[in-house]
Scaffold this motif. Structure first.
Motif, short mmCIF file in Angstrom:
data_model
loop_
_atom_site.label_atom_id
_atom_site.label_comp_id
_atom_site.label_asym_id
_atom_site.label_seq_id
_atom_site.Cartn_x
_atom_site.Cartn_y
_atom_site.Cartn_z
N UNK B 168 41.18 31.16 -9.12
CA UNK B 168 41.93 32.39 -9.34
C UNK B 168 43.41 32.15 -9.20
N UNK B 169 44.16 32.71 -10.12
CA UNK B 169 45.60 32.58 -10.07
C UNK B 169 46.18 33.49 -8.99
N UNK B 170 47.46 33.31 -8.71
CA UNK B 170 48.07 34.06 -7.61
C UNK B 170 48.06 35.56 -7.88
N UNK B 171 48.22 35.94 -9.11
CA UNK B 171 48.25 37.36 -9.45
C UNK B 171 46.87 37.87 -9.85
N UNK B 172 45.84 37.20 -9.35
CA UNK B 172 44.49 37.56 -9.76
C UNK B 172 44.20 39.02 -9.45
N UNK B 195 52.36 39.67 -2.72
CA UNK B 195 52.47 38.38 -2.06
C UNK B 195 53.77 38.35 -1.27
N UNK B 200 54.86 34.15 -8.15
CA UNK B 200 53.55 33.90 -8.72
C UNK B 200 52.97 32.59 -8.17
N UNK B 201 52.85 32.50 -6.86
CA UNK B 201 52.37 31.24 -6.30
C UNK B 201 51.33 31.51 -5.22
N UNK B 202 50.54 30.53 -4.98
CA UNK B 202 49.55 30.62 -3.93
C UNK B 202 49.36 29.22 -3.34
#
Lengths: 258, 617
Positions: B168-172, B195, B200-202
């Protein structure tokens, strides 16, 4: 002998490049123009603003079209696109900024000599655009670089880009040599280069990231091969408050002069 | 999937003995385990250990010499019935075509359990190189025997393999659109606010950024001998990096070259600087939502990208397209080809050092065509004009008249002018002739398509060998040139643009309904089939194609553009893969550049004619 106005005198007058209080006697008007240093300085900067030859994605095609014969950027003294950041005044961020690319963009920005301007062209460079949710996409170049003008559109038409450039010219004309940041001792426009880790990270945020990856509540936030992660519903109120406090602290810190 | 039907029309891999009724099992015993689906278009399930012998057989004995597409599907969340009872998580999928016979494909599925490896197809088809790198990067499948398996779109150290369904991406938000959080009644939340760092990071749990050391990306350009074996001078080869920000890489592209003096010993492309997750977003989108995204693949040719996706979904859903719409589509696709070839001729000259002037001449006429596009679609560049079942709206009044003027008057004149100014030019000849040569066999082995192989004497044009849309009604030639060098690649584009004008003249003459609207041009003709109006209404964006998979390729201006779609009867594509010609044509960049000067590599790249939106997707 009747005085002959220099070419474009009336235009200069109308555009208020000439000093508004000191009047030149009529017989000297063909020889003497009185203006302020700011106006002369800004006029020259505005009239020869060289963009960086720097295309990222689809918007670059429209940028090329703007520079080509139909829209003709040379009307603004901007047709000289310089491939070297050292020689350019304006970075047109034309397209999607990806995580893999952003360290290079920040480096290029740091290499540009001040005064330098950034124009964010199109939806992607402004806020991620249609690709915002992508895992390799930065939600707008302003997450890393200060932006002067945003041009919306996907992609903006050449007319829109020209309008954005004219807005930038207006901005340049309003600046005063006595106040601009780049002649001050304390200010430095250096932007730390983001680093490619498991995901890209900003060196300015290391502390904040540590608090989240190593602190409490980290488990529910990890992703990448893991289970569905929902934010912020999964978090308790305490953690939410904590996060909010972190955010405020971070924002306050950002506002302080470096 | 427990409630799936037991008698799924799929041969169970485990139960399969050597079944002689399946194709190729006599030649390569035990290679084919079953069929993908009953009414198959040739989908065969292949045993992993027999993949290489089978491919060798297909290439050498059956003339399937062209590996078009290599991709992978992660079936872990597959909701369909076709794959019931299969435990392996991944399938790698291969599409093989024949450049000598033409016609349809042979599709091979290899079932891959998690953490298992697949033999690399590069031993048989060197063109699998970049595509296998991509699969490795995005799915984490290891290809055994691949000479240079590396993360090609993302970077070393990236956490996870993003095209896996559980990544899953950060903006999921959710697995599929439309997202509930975007419902107008709910009040919009900015992703950034979810976040703490507003980006847009995780990051993985327990990861400490302070200890992080950026991995050193090893791009292997050093296989070449380090010291000269030629002369008496003691020279040493050095590595030169070009890009990602470089004026002649046509975008954000990087080449790493090992040079000896000015001669290239090895050259490796490095991409991913415009990787904007087209496929991941495409699998979250509904089918129709992907249409505007295809505009942004090859952003010079949005119309032909539209056409590819529309044809693929129509094939999947079995939709009839109204006659007039088919003509409009062809007109648009051929105009696009003219635009592309003008553009690429201009920029090949740019790369040759004729900075800007030829490109300005070439772009001038492009603007005229863009005006026509803008009039029908509302946008110059990102037309988003085609729909499943037709085009979004009919031509405007007087459109055909203006198009005819362009096609009969302006464009032939422009092409003649470019021909007159450039083709005999001494510099173009000196820099172009004999440079960047690759033999036709090598080009096919490297899966290179489009004008590149036609410039090497192979008359392979999908419009002729595997006709789609209504191309079989038009008379046109497939021009070829024997040389296979830069000059031929420049000149073939001029010839192809002329053929496009030929098609345009016929299409504009024959279009049913003529100038005024009268016949249906859009898919409202298919309302009866239950799609609703394609633009408005619920039926338009949330239809569910039947379960199955489809591979549709078209002759895009840059080469073979393919869409591989897997549907599990949902409103969103289960797998959405784009076989991008620019990306796969880059297989040839290294082999073509070796032995030439570093300045030639720029032109060789220019003559491949890449667009980074399509390379990186």
């Amino acid at each position: 002998m009747a005085s002959v106005d220099p070419a474009g005198f009336q235009q200069l007058k109308e555009q208020q490049y000439l000093h508004d209080q000191i009047t030149v006697p009529a017989e000297l008007q063909s020889n003497v123009l009185v203006t302020t240093l700011d106006k002369a300085y800004n006029w020259s900067r505005r009239s020869s603003m060289w963009p960086l030859l720097f295309g990222l994605a689809c918007c670059a095609i429209e940028m090329i079209a703007t520079a080509a014969s139909r829209y003709d950027l040379s009307r603004f003294g901007m047709e000289v696109m310089r491939p070297s950041p050292r020689q350019s005044d304006l970075m047109i961020v034309s397209g999607t900024v990806t995580k893999k690319m952003v360290p290079a963009i920040v480096r290029i920005y740091n290499q540009m000599a001040e005064p330098r301007y950034v124009l964010s062209m199109g939806a992607c460079a402004t806020g991620g655009g249609p690709f915002k949710e992508g895992y390799n996409v930065v939600s707008g170049i302003d997450k890393y670089l200060p932006v002067d003008v945003y041009v919306p559109g996907c992609p903006p038409t050449p007319e829109a880009l020209i309008f954005g450039l004219m807005k930038l010219h207006e901005k340049v004309e309003r600046q005063s040599i006595a106040k601009v940041a780049w002649y001050r001792k304390e200010s430095s426009g250096f932007v730390p280069v983001p680093i490619l880790g498991p995901d890209i990270f900003d060196p300015r945020q290391i502390q904040l990231i540590r608090e989240n990856t190593l602190g409490e509540g980290a488990a529910s936030r990890s992703s990448g091969g893991g289970e569905v992660r929902v934010m912020p519903e999964l978090l308790s109120d305490d953690v939410k408050q904590n996060l909010e406090a972190i955010r405020t602290r971070y924002l306050a810190k950002m506002k302080q002069p470096a | 999937m427990s409630d799936a039907v037991a008698e799924a029309p799929v041969a169970d891999a485990a139960a399969a003995e050597i079944d002689a009724s399946l194709p190729y099992n006599n030649a390569v015993p035990g290679a084919v385990l079953g069929r993908w689906a009953e009414e198959s278009d040739g989908g065969l399930i292949v045993a992993a250990d027999k993949l290489i012998p089978l491919m060798t057989h297909l290439r050498d004995k059956e003339e399937y010499d062209f590996l078009s597409s290599v991709t992978c599907v992660d079936y872990s969340k597959y909701g369909g019935k076709l794959r019931a009872g299969v435990s392996e998580r991944f399938d790698t999928v291969y599409h093989l075509y024949s450049t000598s016979k033409g016609g349809g494909h042979v599709k091979l599925h290899v079932r891959v359990p998690e953490n298992d490896t697949v033999p690399s197809a590069t031993a048989v088809y060197p063109g699998a190189n970049l595509q296998e790198c991509e699969v490795y990067d995005l799915f984490g499948i290891n290809f055994e025997g691949h000479p240079n398996l590396r993360r090609v779109l993302l970077w070393d150290g990236f956490n996870g393999h993003p095209m896996r369904k559980d990544w899953h991406e950060a903006y999921y938000d959710e697995d599929a659109k439309p997202f509930k959080s975007r419902h107008p009644a709910k009040g919009y939340e900015f992703h950034e606010d979810k976040l703490p760092w507003g980006k847009n990071t995780t990051y993985p749990e327990g990861w400490d950024p302070e200890d992080w050391r950026e991995p050193i990306t090893y791009v292997p350009v050093s296989q070449a001998p380090g010291h000269d074996e030629l002369g008496e001078l003691d020279t040493e080869s050095i590595v030169v990096n070009l890009g990602p920000h470089h004026p002649s890489t046509h975008g954000v592209f990087r080449m790493i070259a090992r040079i000896e003096g000015e001669t290239i010993l090895a050259l490796e492309p490095e991409m991913g600087y415009l990787h904007r997750n087209h496929e991941k977003i495409g699998e979250r989108n509904t089918w129709l939502m992907n249409m505007p995204y295809t505009d942004r693949l090859d952003y010079i040719n949005s119309m032909s990208n539209n056409l590819g996706l529309a044809l693929a979904v129509e094939k999947l859903m079995d939709i009839e397209v109204p006659e007039r719409a088919s003509y409009i589509r062809i007109i648009m696709a051929e105009f696009t080809r003219v635009i592309n070839h003008l553009w690429s001729i201009g920029f090949i000259l740019n790369d040759l050092g004729a900075l800007q002037t030829p490109a300005l001449y070439a772009i001038e006429e492009r603007e005229m065509i863009l005006d026509l596009f803008e009039e029908v679609s509302g946008a110059r560049l990102m037309c988003n004009y085609m729909r499943f079942g037709g085009v979004v709206r009919d031509l405007t009044p007087n459109w055909i008249k203006r198009a005819l003027y362009l096609v009969h008057e302006r464009l032939p004149h422009t092409l003649d002018e470019l021909d007159r100014l450039l083709s005999g030019n001494e510099i173009v000849k000196a820099r172009g002739k004999g440079v960047g040569y690759l033999s036709p066999q090598d080009l096919i082995a490297l899966s290179i398509s489009g004008p590149m192989i036609r410039a090497a004497g192979i008359p392979y044009d999908i419009r002729k060998v595997d006709p789609y849309c209504i191309y079989d009604r038009f008379e046109f030639d497939v021009p070829t040139l024997p040389d296979g060098d830069i000059y031929a690649r420049y000149y073939i584009r001029l010839l192809e643009a002329r053929e496009s004008l030929k098609i345009l003249r016929q299409a504009l003459r024959d279009i049913p309904g003529g100038e005024v609207q009268g016949l249906p041009a859009f898919a409202s003709a298919t309302i009866e089939a239950g799609f609703g109006t394609i633009m408005g209404g619920r039926g338009g964006y949330s239809f569910r194609p039947p379960e199955g998979e489809v591979y549709q390729r078209i002759e895009a201006p840059k080469g073979e553009l393919g869409y591989f779609l897997v549907s599990d009867n949902k409103a969103n594509p289960y797998r959405y893969h784009v076989r991008a010609p620019s990306y796969i044509n880059l297989n040839g960049l290294g082999p073509m550049s070796v032995g030439y000067k570093i300045a030639d590599a720029i032109v060789i790249l220019g003559a491949i004619d890449i667009v980074l939106g399509e390379v990186d997707r």
